[in-house]
Scaffold this active site. Structure first.
Site, PDB file in Angstrom:
ATOM      1  N   SER A  80     -17.540  11.607  22.437  1.00  0.00           N
ATOM      2  CA  SER A  80     -17.316  12.916  22.896  1.00  0.00           C
ATOM      3  C   SER A  80     -15.563  14.503  22.276  1.00  0.00           C
ATOM      4  CB  SER A  80     -17.075  12.481  24.524  1.00  0.00           C
ATOM      5  OG  SER A  80     -17.331  12.534  25.196  1.00  0.00           O
ATOM      6  N   GLU A 140      18.397 -15.080 -25.676  1.00  0.00           N
ATOM      7  CA  GLU A 140      17.322 -15.111 -26.743  1.00  0.00           C
ATOM      8  C   GLU A 140      17.780 -14.542 -27.786  1.00  0.00           C
ATOM      9  OE1 GLU A 140      14.628 -16.583 -26.252  1.00  0.00           O
ATOM     10  OE2 GLU A 140      14.087 -17.117 -24.747  1.00  0.00           O
TER      11      GLU A 140
END
Length: 691
Positions: free
Chosen positions: A341, A82
């Site tokens: 329980s 680029e």
């Protein structure tokens, strides 16, 4: 000479004016960085991996990223493709401008652009129509950005905002969506694709146009070969790598926790948790596999905590967040359910602390009535006289209710509330009663794990920590260190679930002190376990509260609990070292007042208890001839009162006394007599012939 001096002064004045004008313009028209600040809300694991993301404004997936977080080869490719002179120009590349102008004049049309990465970054921050005036503004903005944030800052903005197709913005979002990983480690082919996509993000999307995406990638690779960035061998290998043709689903790990934390701090754009990303994934996969075997509407929840500071390492509110049939978005870690329980260990802990009983104290498992309340055991059978240790391991109801009656249900509930785990009563105006011993109350998986993790710290309960950096909360003494050790030691010796070997028989397995629970109607199945380092809680049930078909904690939740512990580093028992004052011995070694616990007068019913039938051997079958092809013989019994003890030819064999199975290794051929003896001294035998 005077003329040259005047020209010099004029040039200097013009330069100063230009610089001053530039400074003024920069102050009056600063670059707009607002778009950079609008990124996806991220909930992170402890190592920075993204667990879940919430889209930014406009529905974009946009994650902040710095050059240091990206693979260097990608940055080399990007700059070489680029903007080769990126590190040498002030934001505008005069050579590129002259070249582009010359080509346009010669061709009569625009042949190539002169945009630098700095100019592209300016356009990403403030998108404008692609006209000459916009290009001039982008040049000015590029120079501004160079002066304000420098080259690293410009790269950071580009890496965060560059378009990658659809609602993906930034290299991090693209890498996660197309490769399923962070951009810190990319192959050459992956780096080339990420460079190519912003050129035309919609027409090069690999999930829609895979051929076009591959061609664009290969073009970048060819450019890198020509520029000497990569060699020929690397180029050839990169060309053979398959290009992604699908887009991965949005990040959605620990979704319930992510949603919970986001609601707590709606203004935070980044929330770092204590979650272990790998453990979270393994737990989710495991739970999803189990949940697939359950009926529609049933789900699985789990919580894993590091006991050191109570950091939450894995959080599973349900196995499928998006499954409406299973009410997947209900967070069952935080939901109020009946514990069955699972609260019994804390009743015993308070009773140990109050010196009401010792683990070897003889207690009664017989029918009792407490005013209008007449509980029974789960199997409607009674064991007569057992030790408190056996009563807790067998999860007998009557001894637990009798002990809660002795220590006081209101006091028990207050102790849990003080420890950060208040119980939710069916009627908020009612007083706690004895049914809370058997699950007649509401609590959550989060609160249960908070309580059980106290067993690993001498009975000290602390809040669970979800966010990284939070300091350990103030501790509350739930029970004394000695009582916590007694409880943990008892739960250590609880037999593992069916088809699961005890820790001593499995390589690198940790001893787990655990308890299960099953609520009325089999709606909720629980298993919570603890060792020195970790506490794990598992819930299986129906979020809608509907009845289930015989689902029990030991069968449904305990195997998941043990699977999760097997995913964790090995740790010693939380009861490895007895504290000062521990009494280790049999019932007869106790002080006289601790040898027996007799409930308050009038609690026992007059009806004689129904006692479980004597033991019977299921295998081997009496009179059978057995081939010794296998190294061991599995022994199974039914009936009888636990503990069971096995003998072969009159000699005891090693076995887990609270299991109905044992394993025996024959030492030769011939006749063998197998005998099982239950806790009441009743026996059964089978004679077999080994060949």
């Amino acid at each position: 000479m005077r003329h040259l001096r005047r020209i010099g002064f004029a040039a200097a004045a013009l330069l100063i004016a230009a610089l001053g004008g530039g400074v003024v313009l920069d102050r009056v028209y600063p670059p707009d960085l607002a778009r950079l600040q609008s990124h996806s809300v991220m909930v992170l694991a402890q190592d920075g991996q993204i667990l879940r993301a919430f889209s930014a404004s406009g529905g974009a997936w946009r994650f902040p990223v710095t050059p240091e977080q990206v693979d260097p080869k990608y940055l080399r490719f990007l700059i070489a493709y680029e903007d080769q002179r990126f590190y040498h120009h002030p934001g505008v590349d005069p050579f590129a401008v002259v070249r582009a102008a010359g080509q346009a004049i010669a061709a009569g049309e625009i042949v190539s652009g002169a945009s630098t990465l700095s100019m592209q970054t300016a356009r990403l921050l403030e998108p404008r129509p692609r006209v000459l005036a916009s290009k001039l503004i982008e040049m000015g903005r590029a120079v501004q950005l160079e002066a304000r944030i420098g080259k690293p800052g410009i790269l950071g903005v580009y890496l965060t905002l560059a378009p990658y197709g659809g609602n993906l913005e930034g290299v991090r979002a693209a890498s996660l969506a197309y490769f399923g990983k962070e951009p810190g480690h990319l192959t050459e082919a992956q780096a080339a694709l990420l460079v190519a996509l912003p050129q035309s993000p919609e027409t090069l999307r690999p999930d829609r146009y895979p051929a076009a995406a591959k061609a664009a990638r290969d073009k970048v690779l060819a450019r890198m070969l020509g520029a000497g960035v990569i060699d020929a061998a690397t180029y050839r290998n990169a060309l053979t790598e398959p290009s992604p043709s699908t887009r991965l689903p949005a990040l959605n790990e620990a979704p319930h926790l992510a949603l919970r934390l986001r609601r707590q701090s709606p203004g935070d754009l980044m929330v770092r948790t204590n979650i272990d990303a790998d453990l979270q994934r393994r737990t989710e996969v495991m739970a999803t596999r189990v949940q697939a075997t359950l009926e529609p509407g049933a789900g699985v929840a789990a919580l894993v905590v590091d006991n050191t500071e109570r950091r939450v390492l894995a959080y599973l509110g349900s196995a499928d967040f998006f499954d409406d049939r299973r009410f997947g978005q209900n967070d069952m870690v935080d939901a109020v359910r009946s514990p069955g329980s699972a609260l019994k260990p804390f009743i015993y802990g308070m009773a140990f602390e109050d010196l009401v009983v010792h683990p070897e104290t003889v207690v009664k498992d017989v029918p009792m009535r407490f005013g209008d309340y007449a509980p029974s055991n789960f199997d409607h059978l009674y064991r007569g006289e057992v030790t408190a240790r056996e009563a807790l391991q067998l999860s007998l109801n009557l001894p637990a209710v009798a002990l809660l009656n002795e220590i006081g249900p209101a006091r028990f509930a207050q102790r849990l509330a003080d420890a950060g785990a208040p119980l939710i009563l069916p009627d908020k105006h009612a007083q706690p009663g004895l049914p809370i011993a058997l699950g007649g109350v509401g609590t959550s998986l989060e609160r249960m794990v908070t309580l059980y993790s106290a067993l690993a710290e001498g009975g000290v309960a602390r809040p669970l920590l979800y966010r990284a950096g939070d300091k350990a909360g103030e501790g509350h003494q739930l029970m004394s260190p000695l009582a916590a050790w007694y409880v943990t030691k008892i739960l250590d010796e609880t037999p593992p679930p069916a088809r699961w070997l005890a820790a001593g028989n499995r390589r690198n397995a940790s001893t787990v002190a655990y308890k299960t629970g099953t609520s009325y109607g089999f709606r909720d199945a629980w298993a919570i376990g603890v060792n020195a380092r970790y506490t794990v809680g598992v819930w299986v049930g129906r979020p809608d509260g509907a009845f289930s078909a015989g689902r029990m904690g030991r069968e449904a939740a305990a195997p998941i609990l043990f699977q999760i512990f097997d995913q964790l580093p090995q740790s010693e028992s939380a009861a490895a070292t007895p504290p000062a004052g521990a009494i280790i011995g049999s019932t007869n070694d106790l002080p006289v007042n601790l040898r027996r616990f007799d409930p308050q007068p009038g609690l026992e019913n007059e009806a004689a208890p129904q006692v479980l039938a004597g033991p019977a051997i299921q295998s081997p079958v009496d009179g059978a001839t057995i081939d010794l092809a296998s190294a061991s013989l599995v022994l199974n019994a039914r009936g009888g009162v636990l503990p069971l003890r096995w003998l072969v030819n009159g000699k005891p064999i090693d076995s887990a006394v609270f299991r109905r199975q044992a394993e025996w290794q024959p030492d030769g051929r011939g006749a063998a007599r197998v005998t099982v003896v239950d806790g009441l001294g009743r026996s059964a035998s089978a004679e077999v012939w080994l060949k």
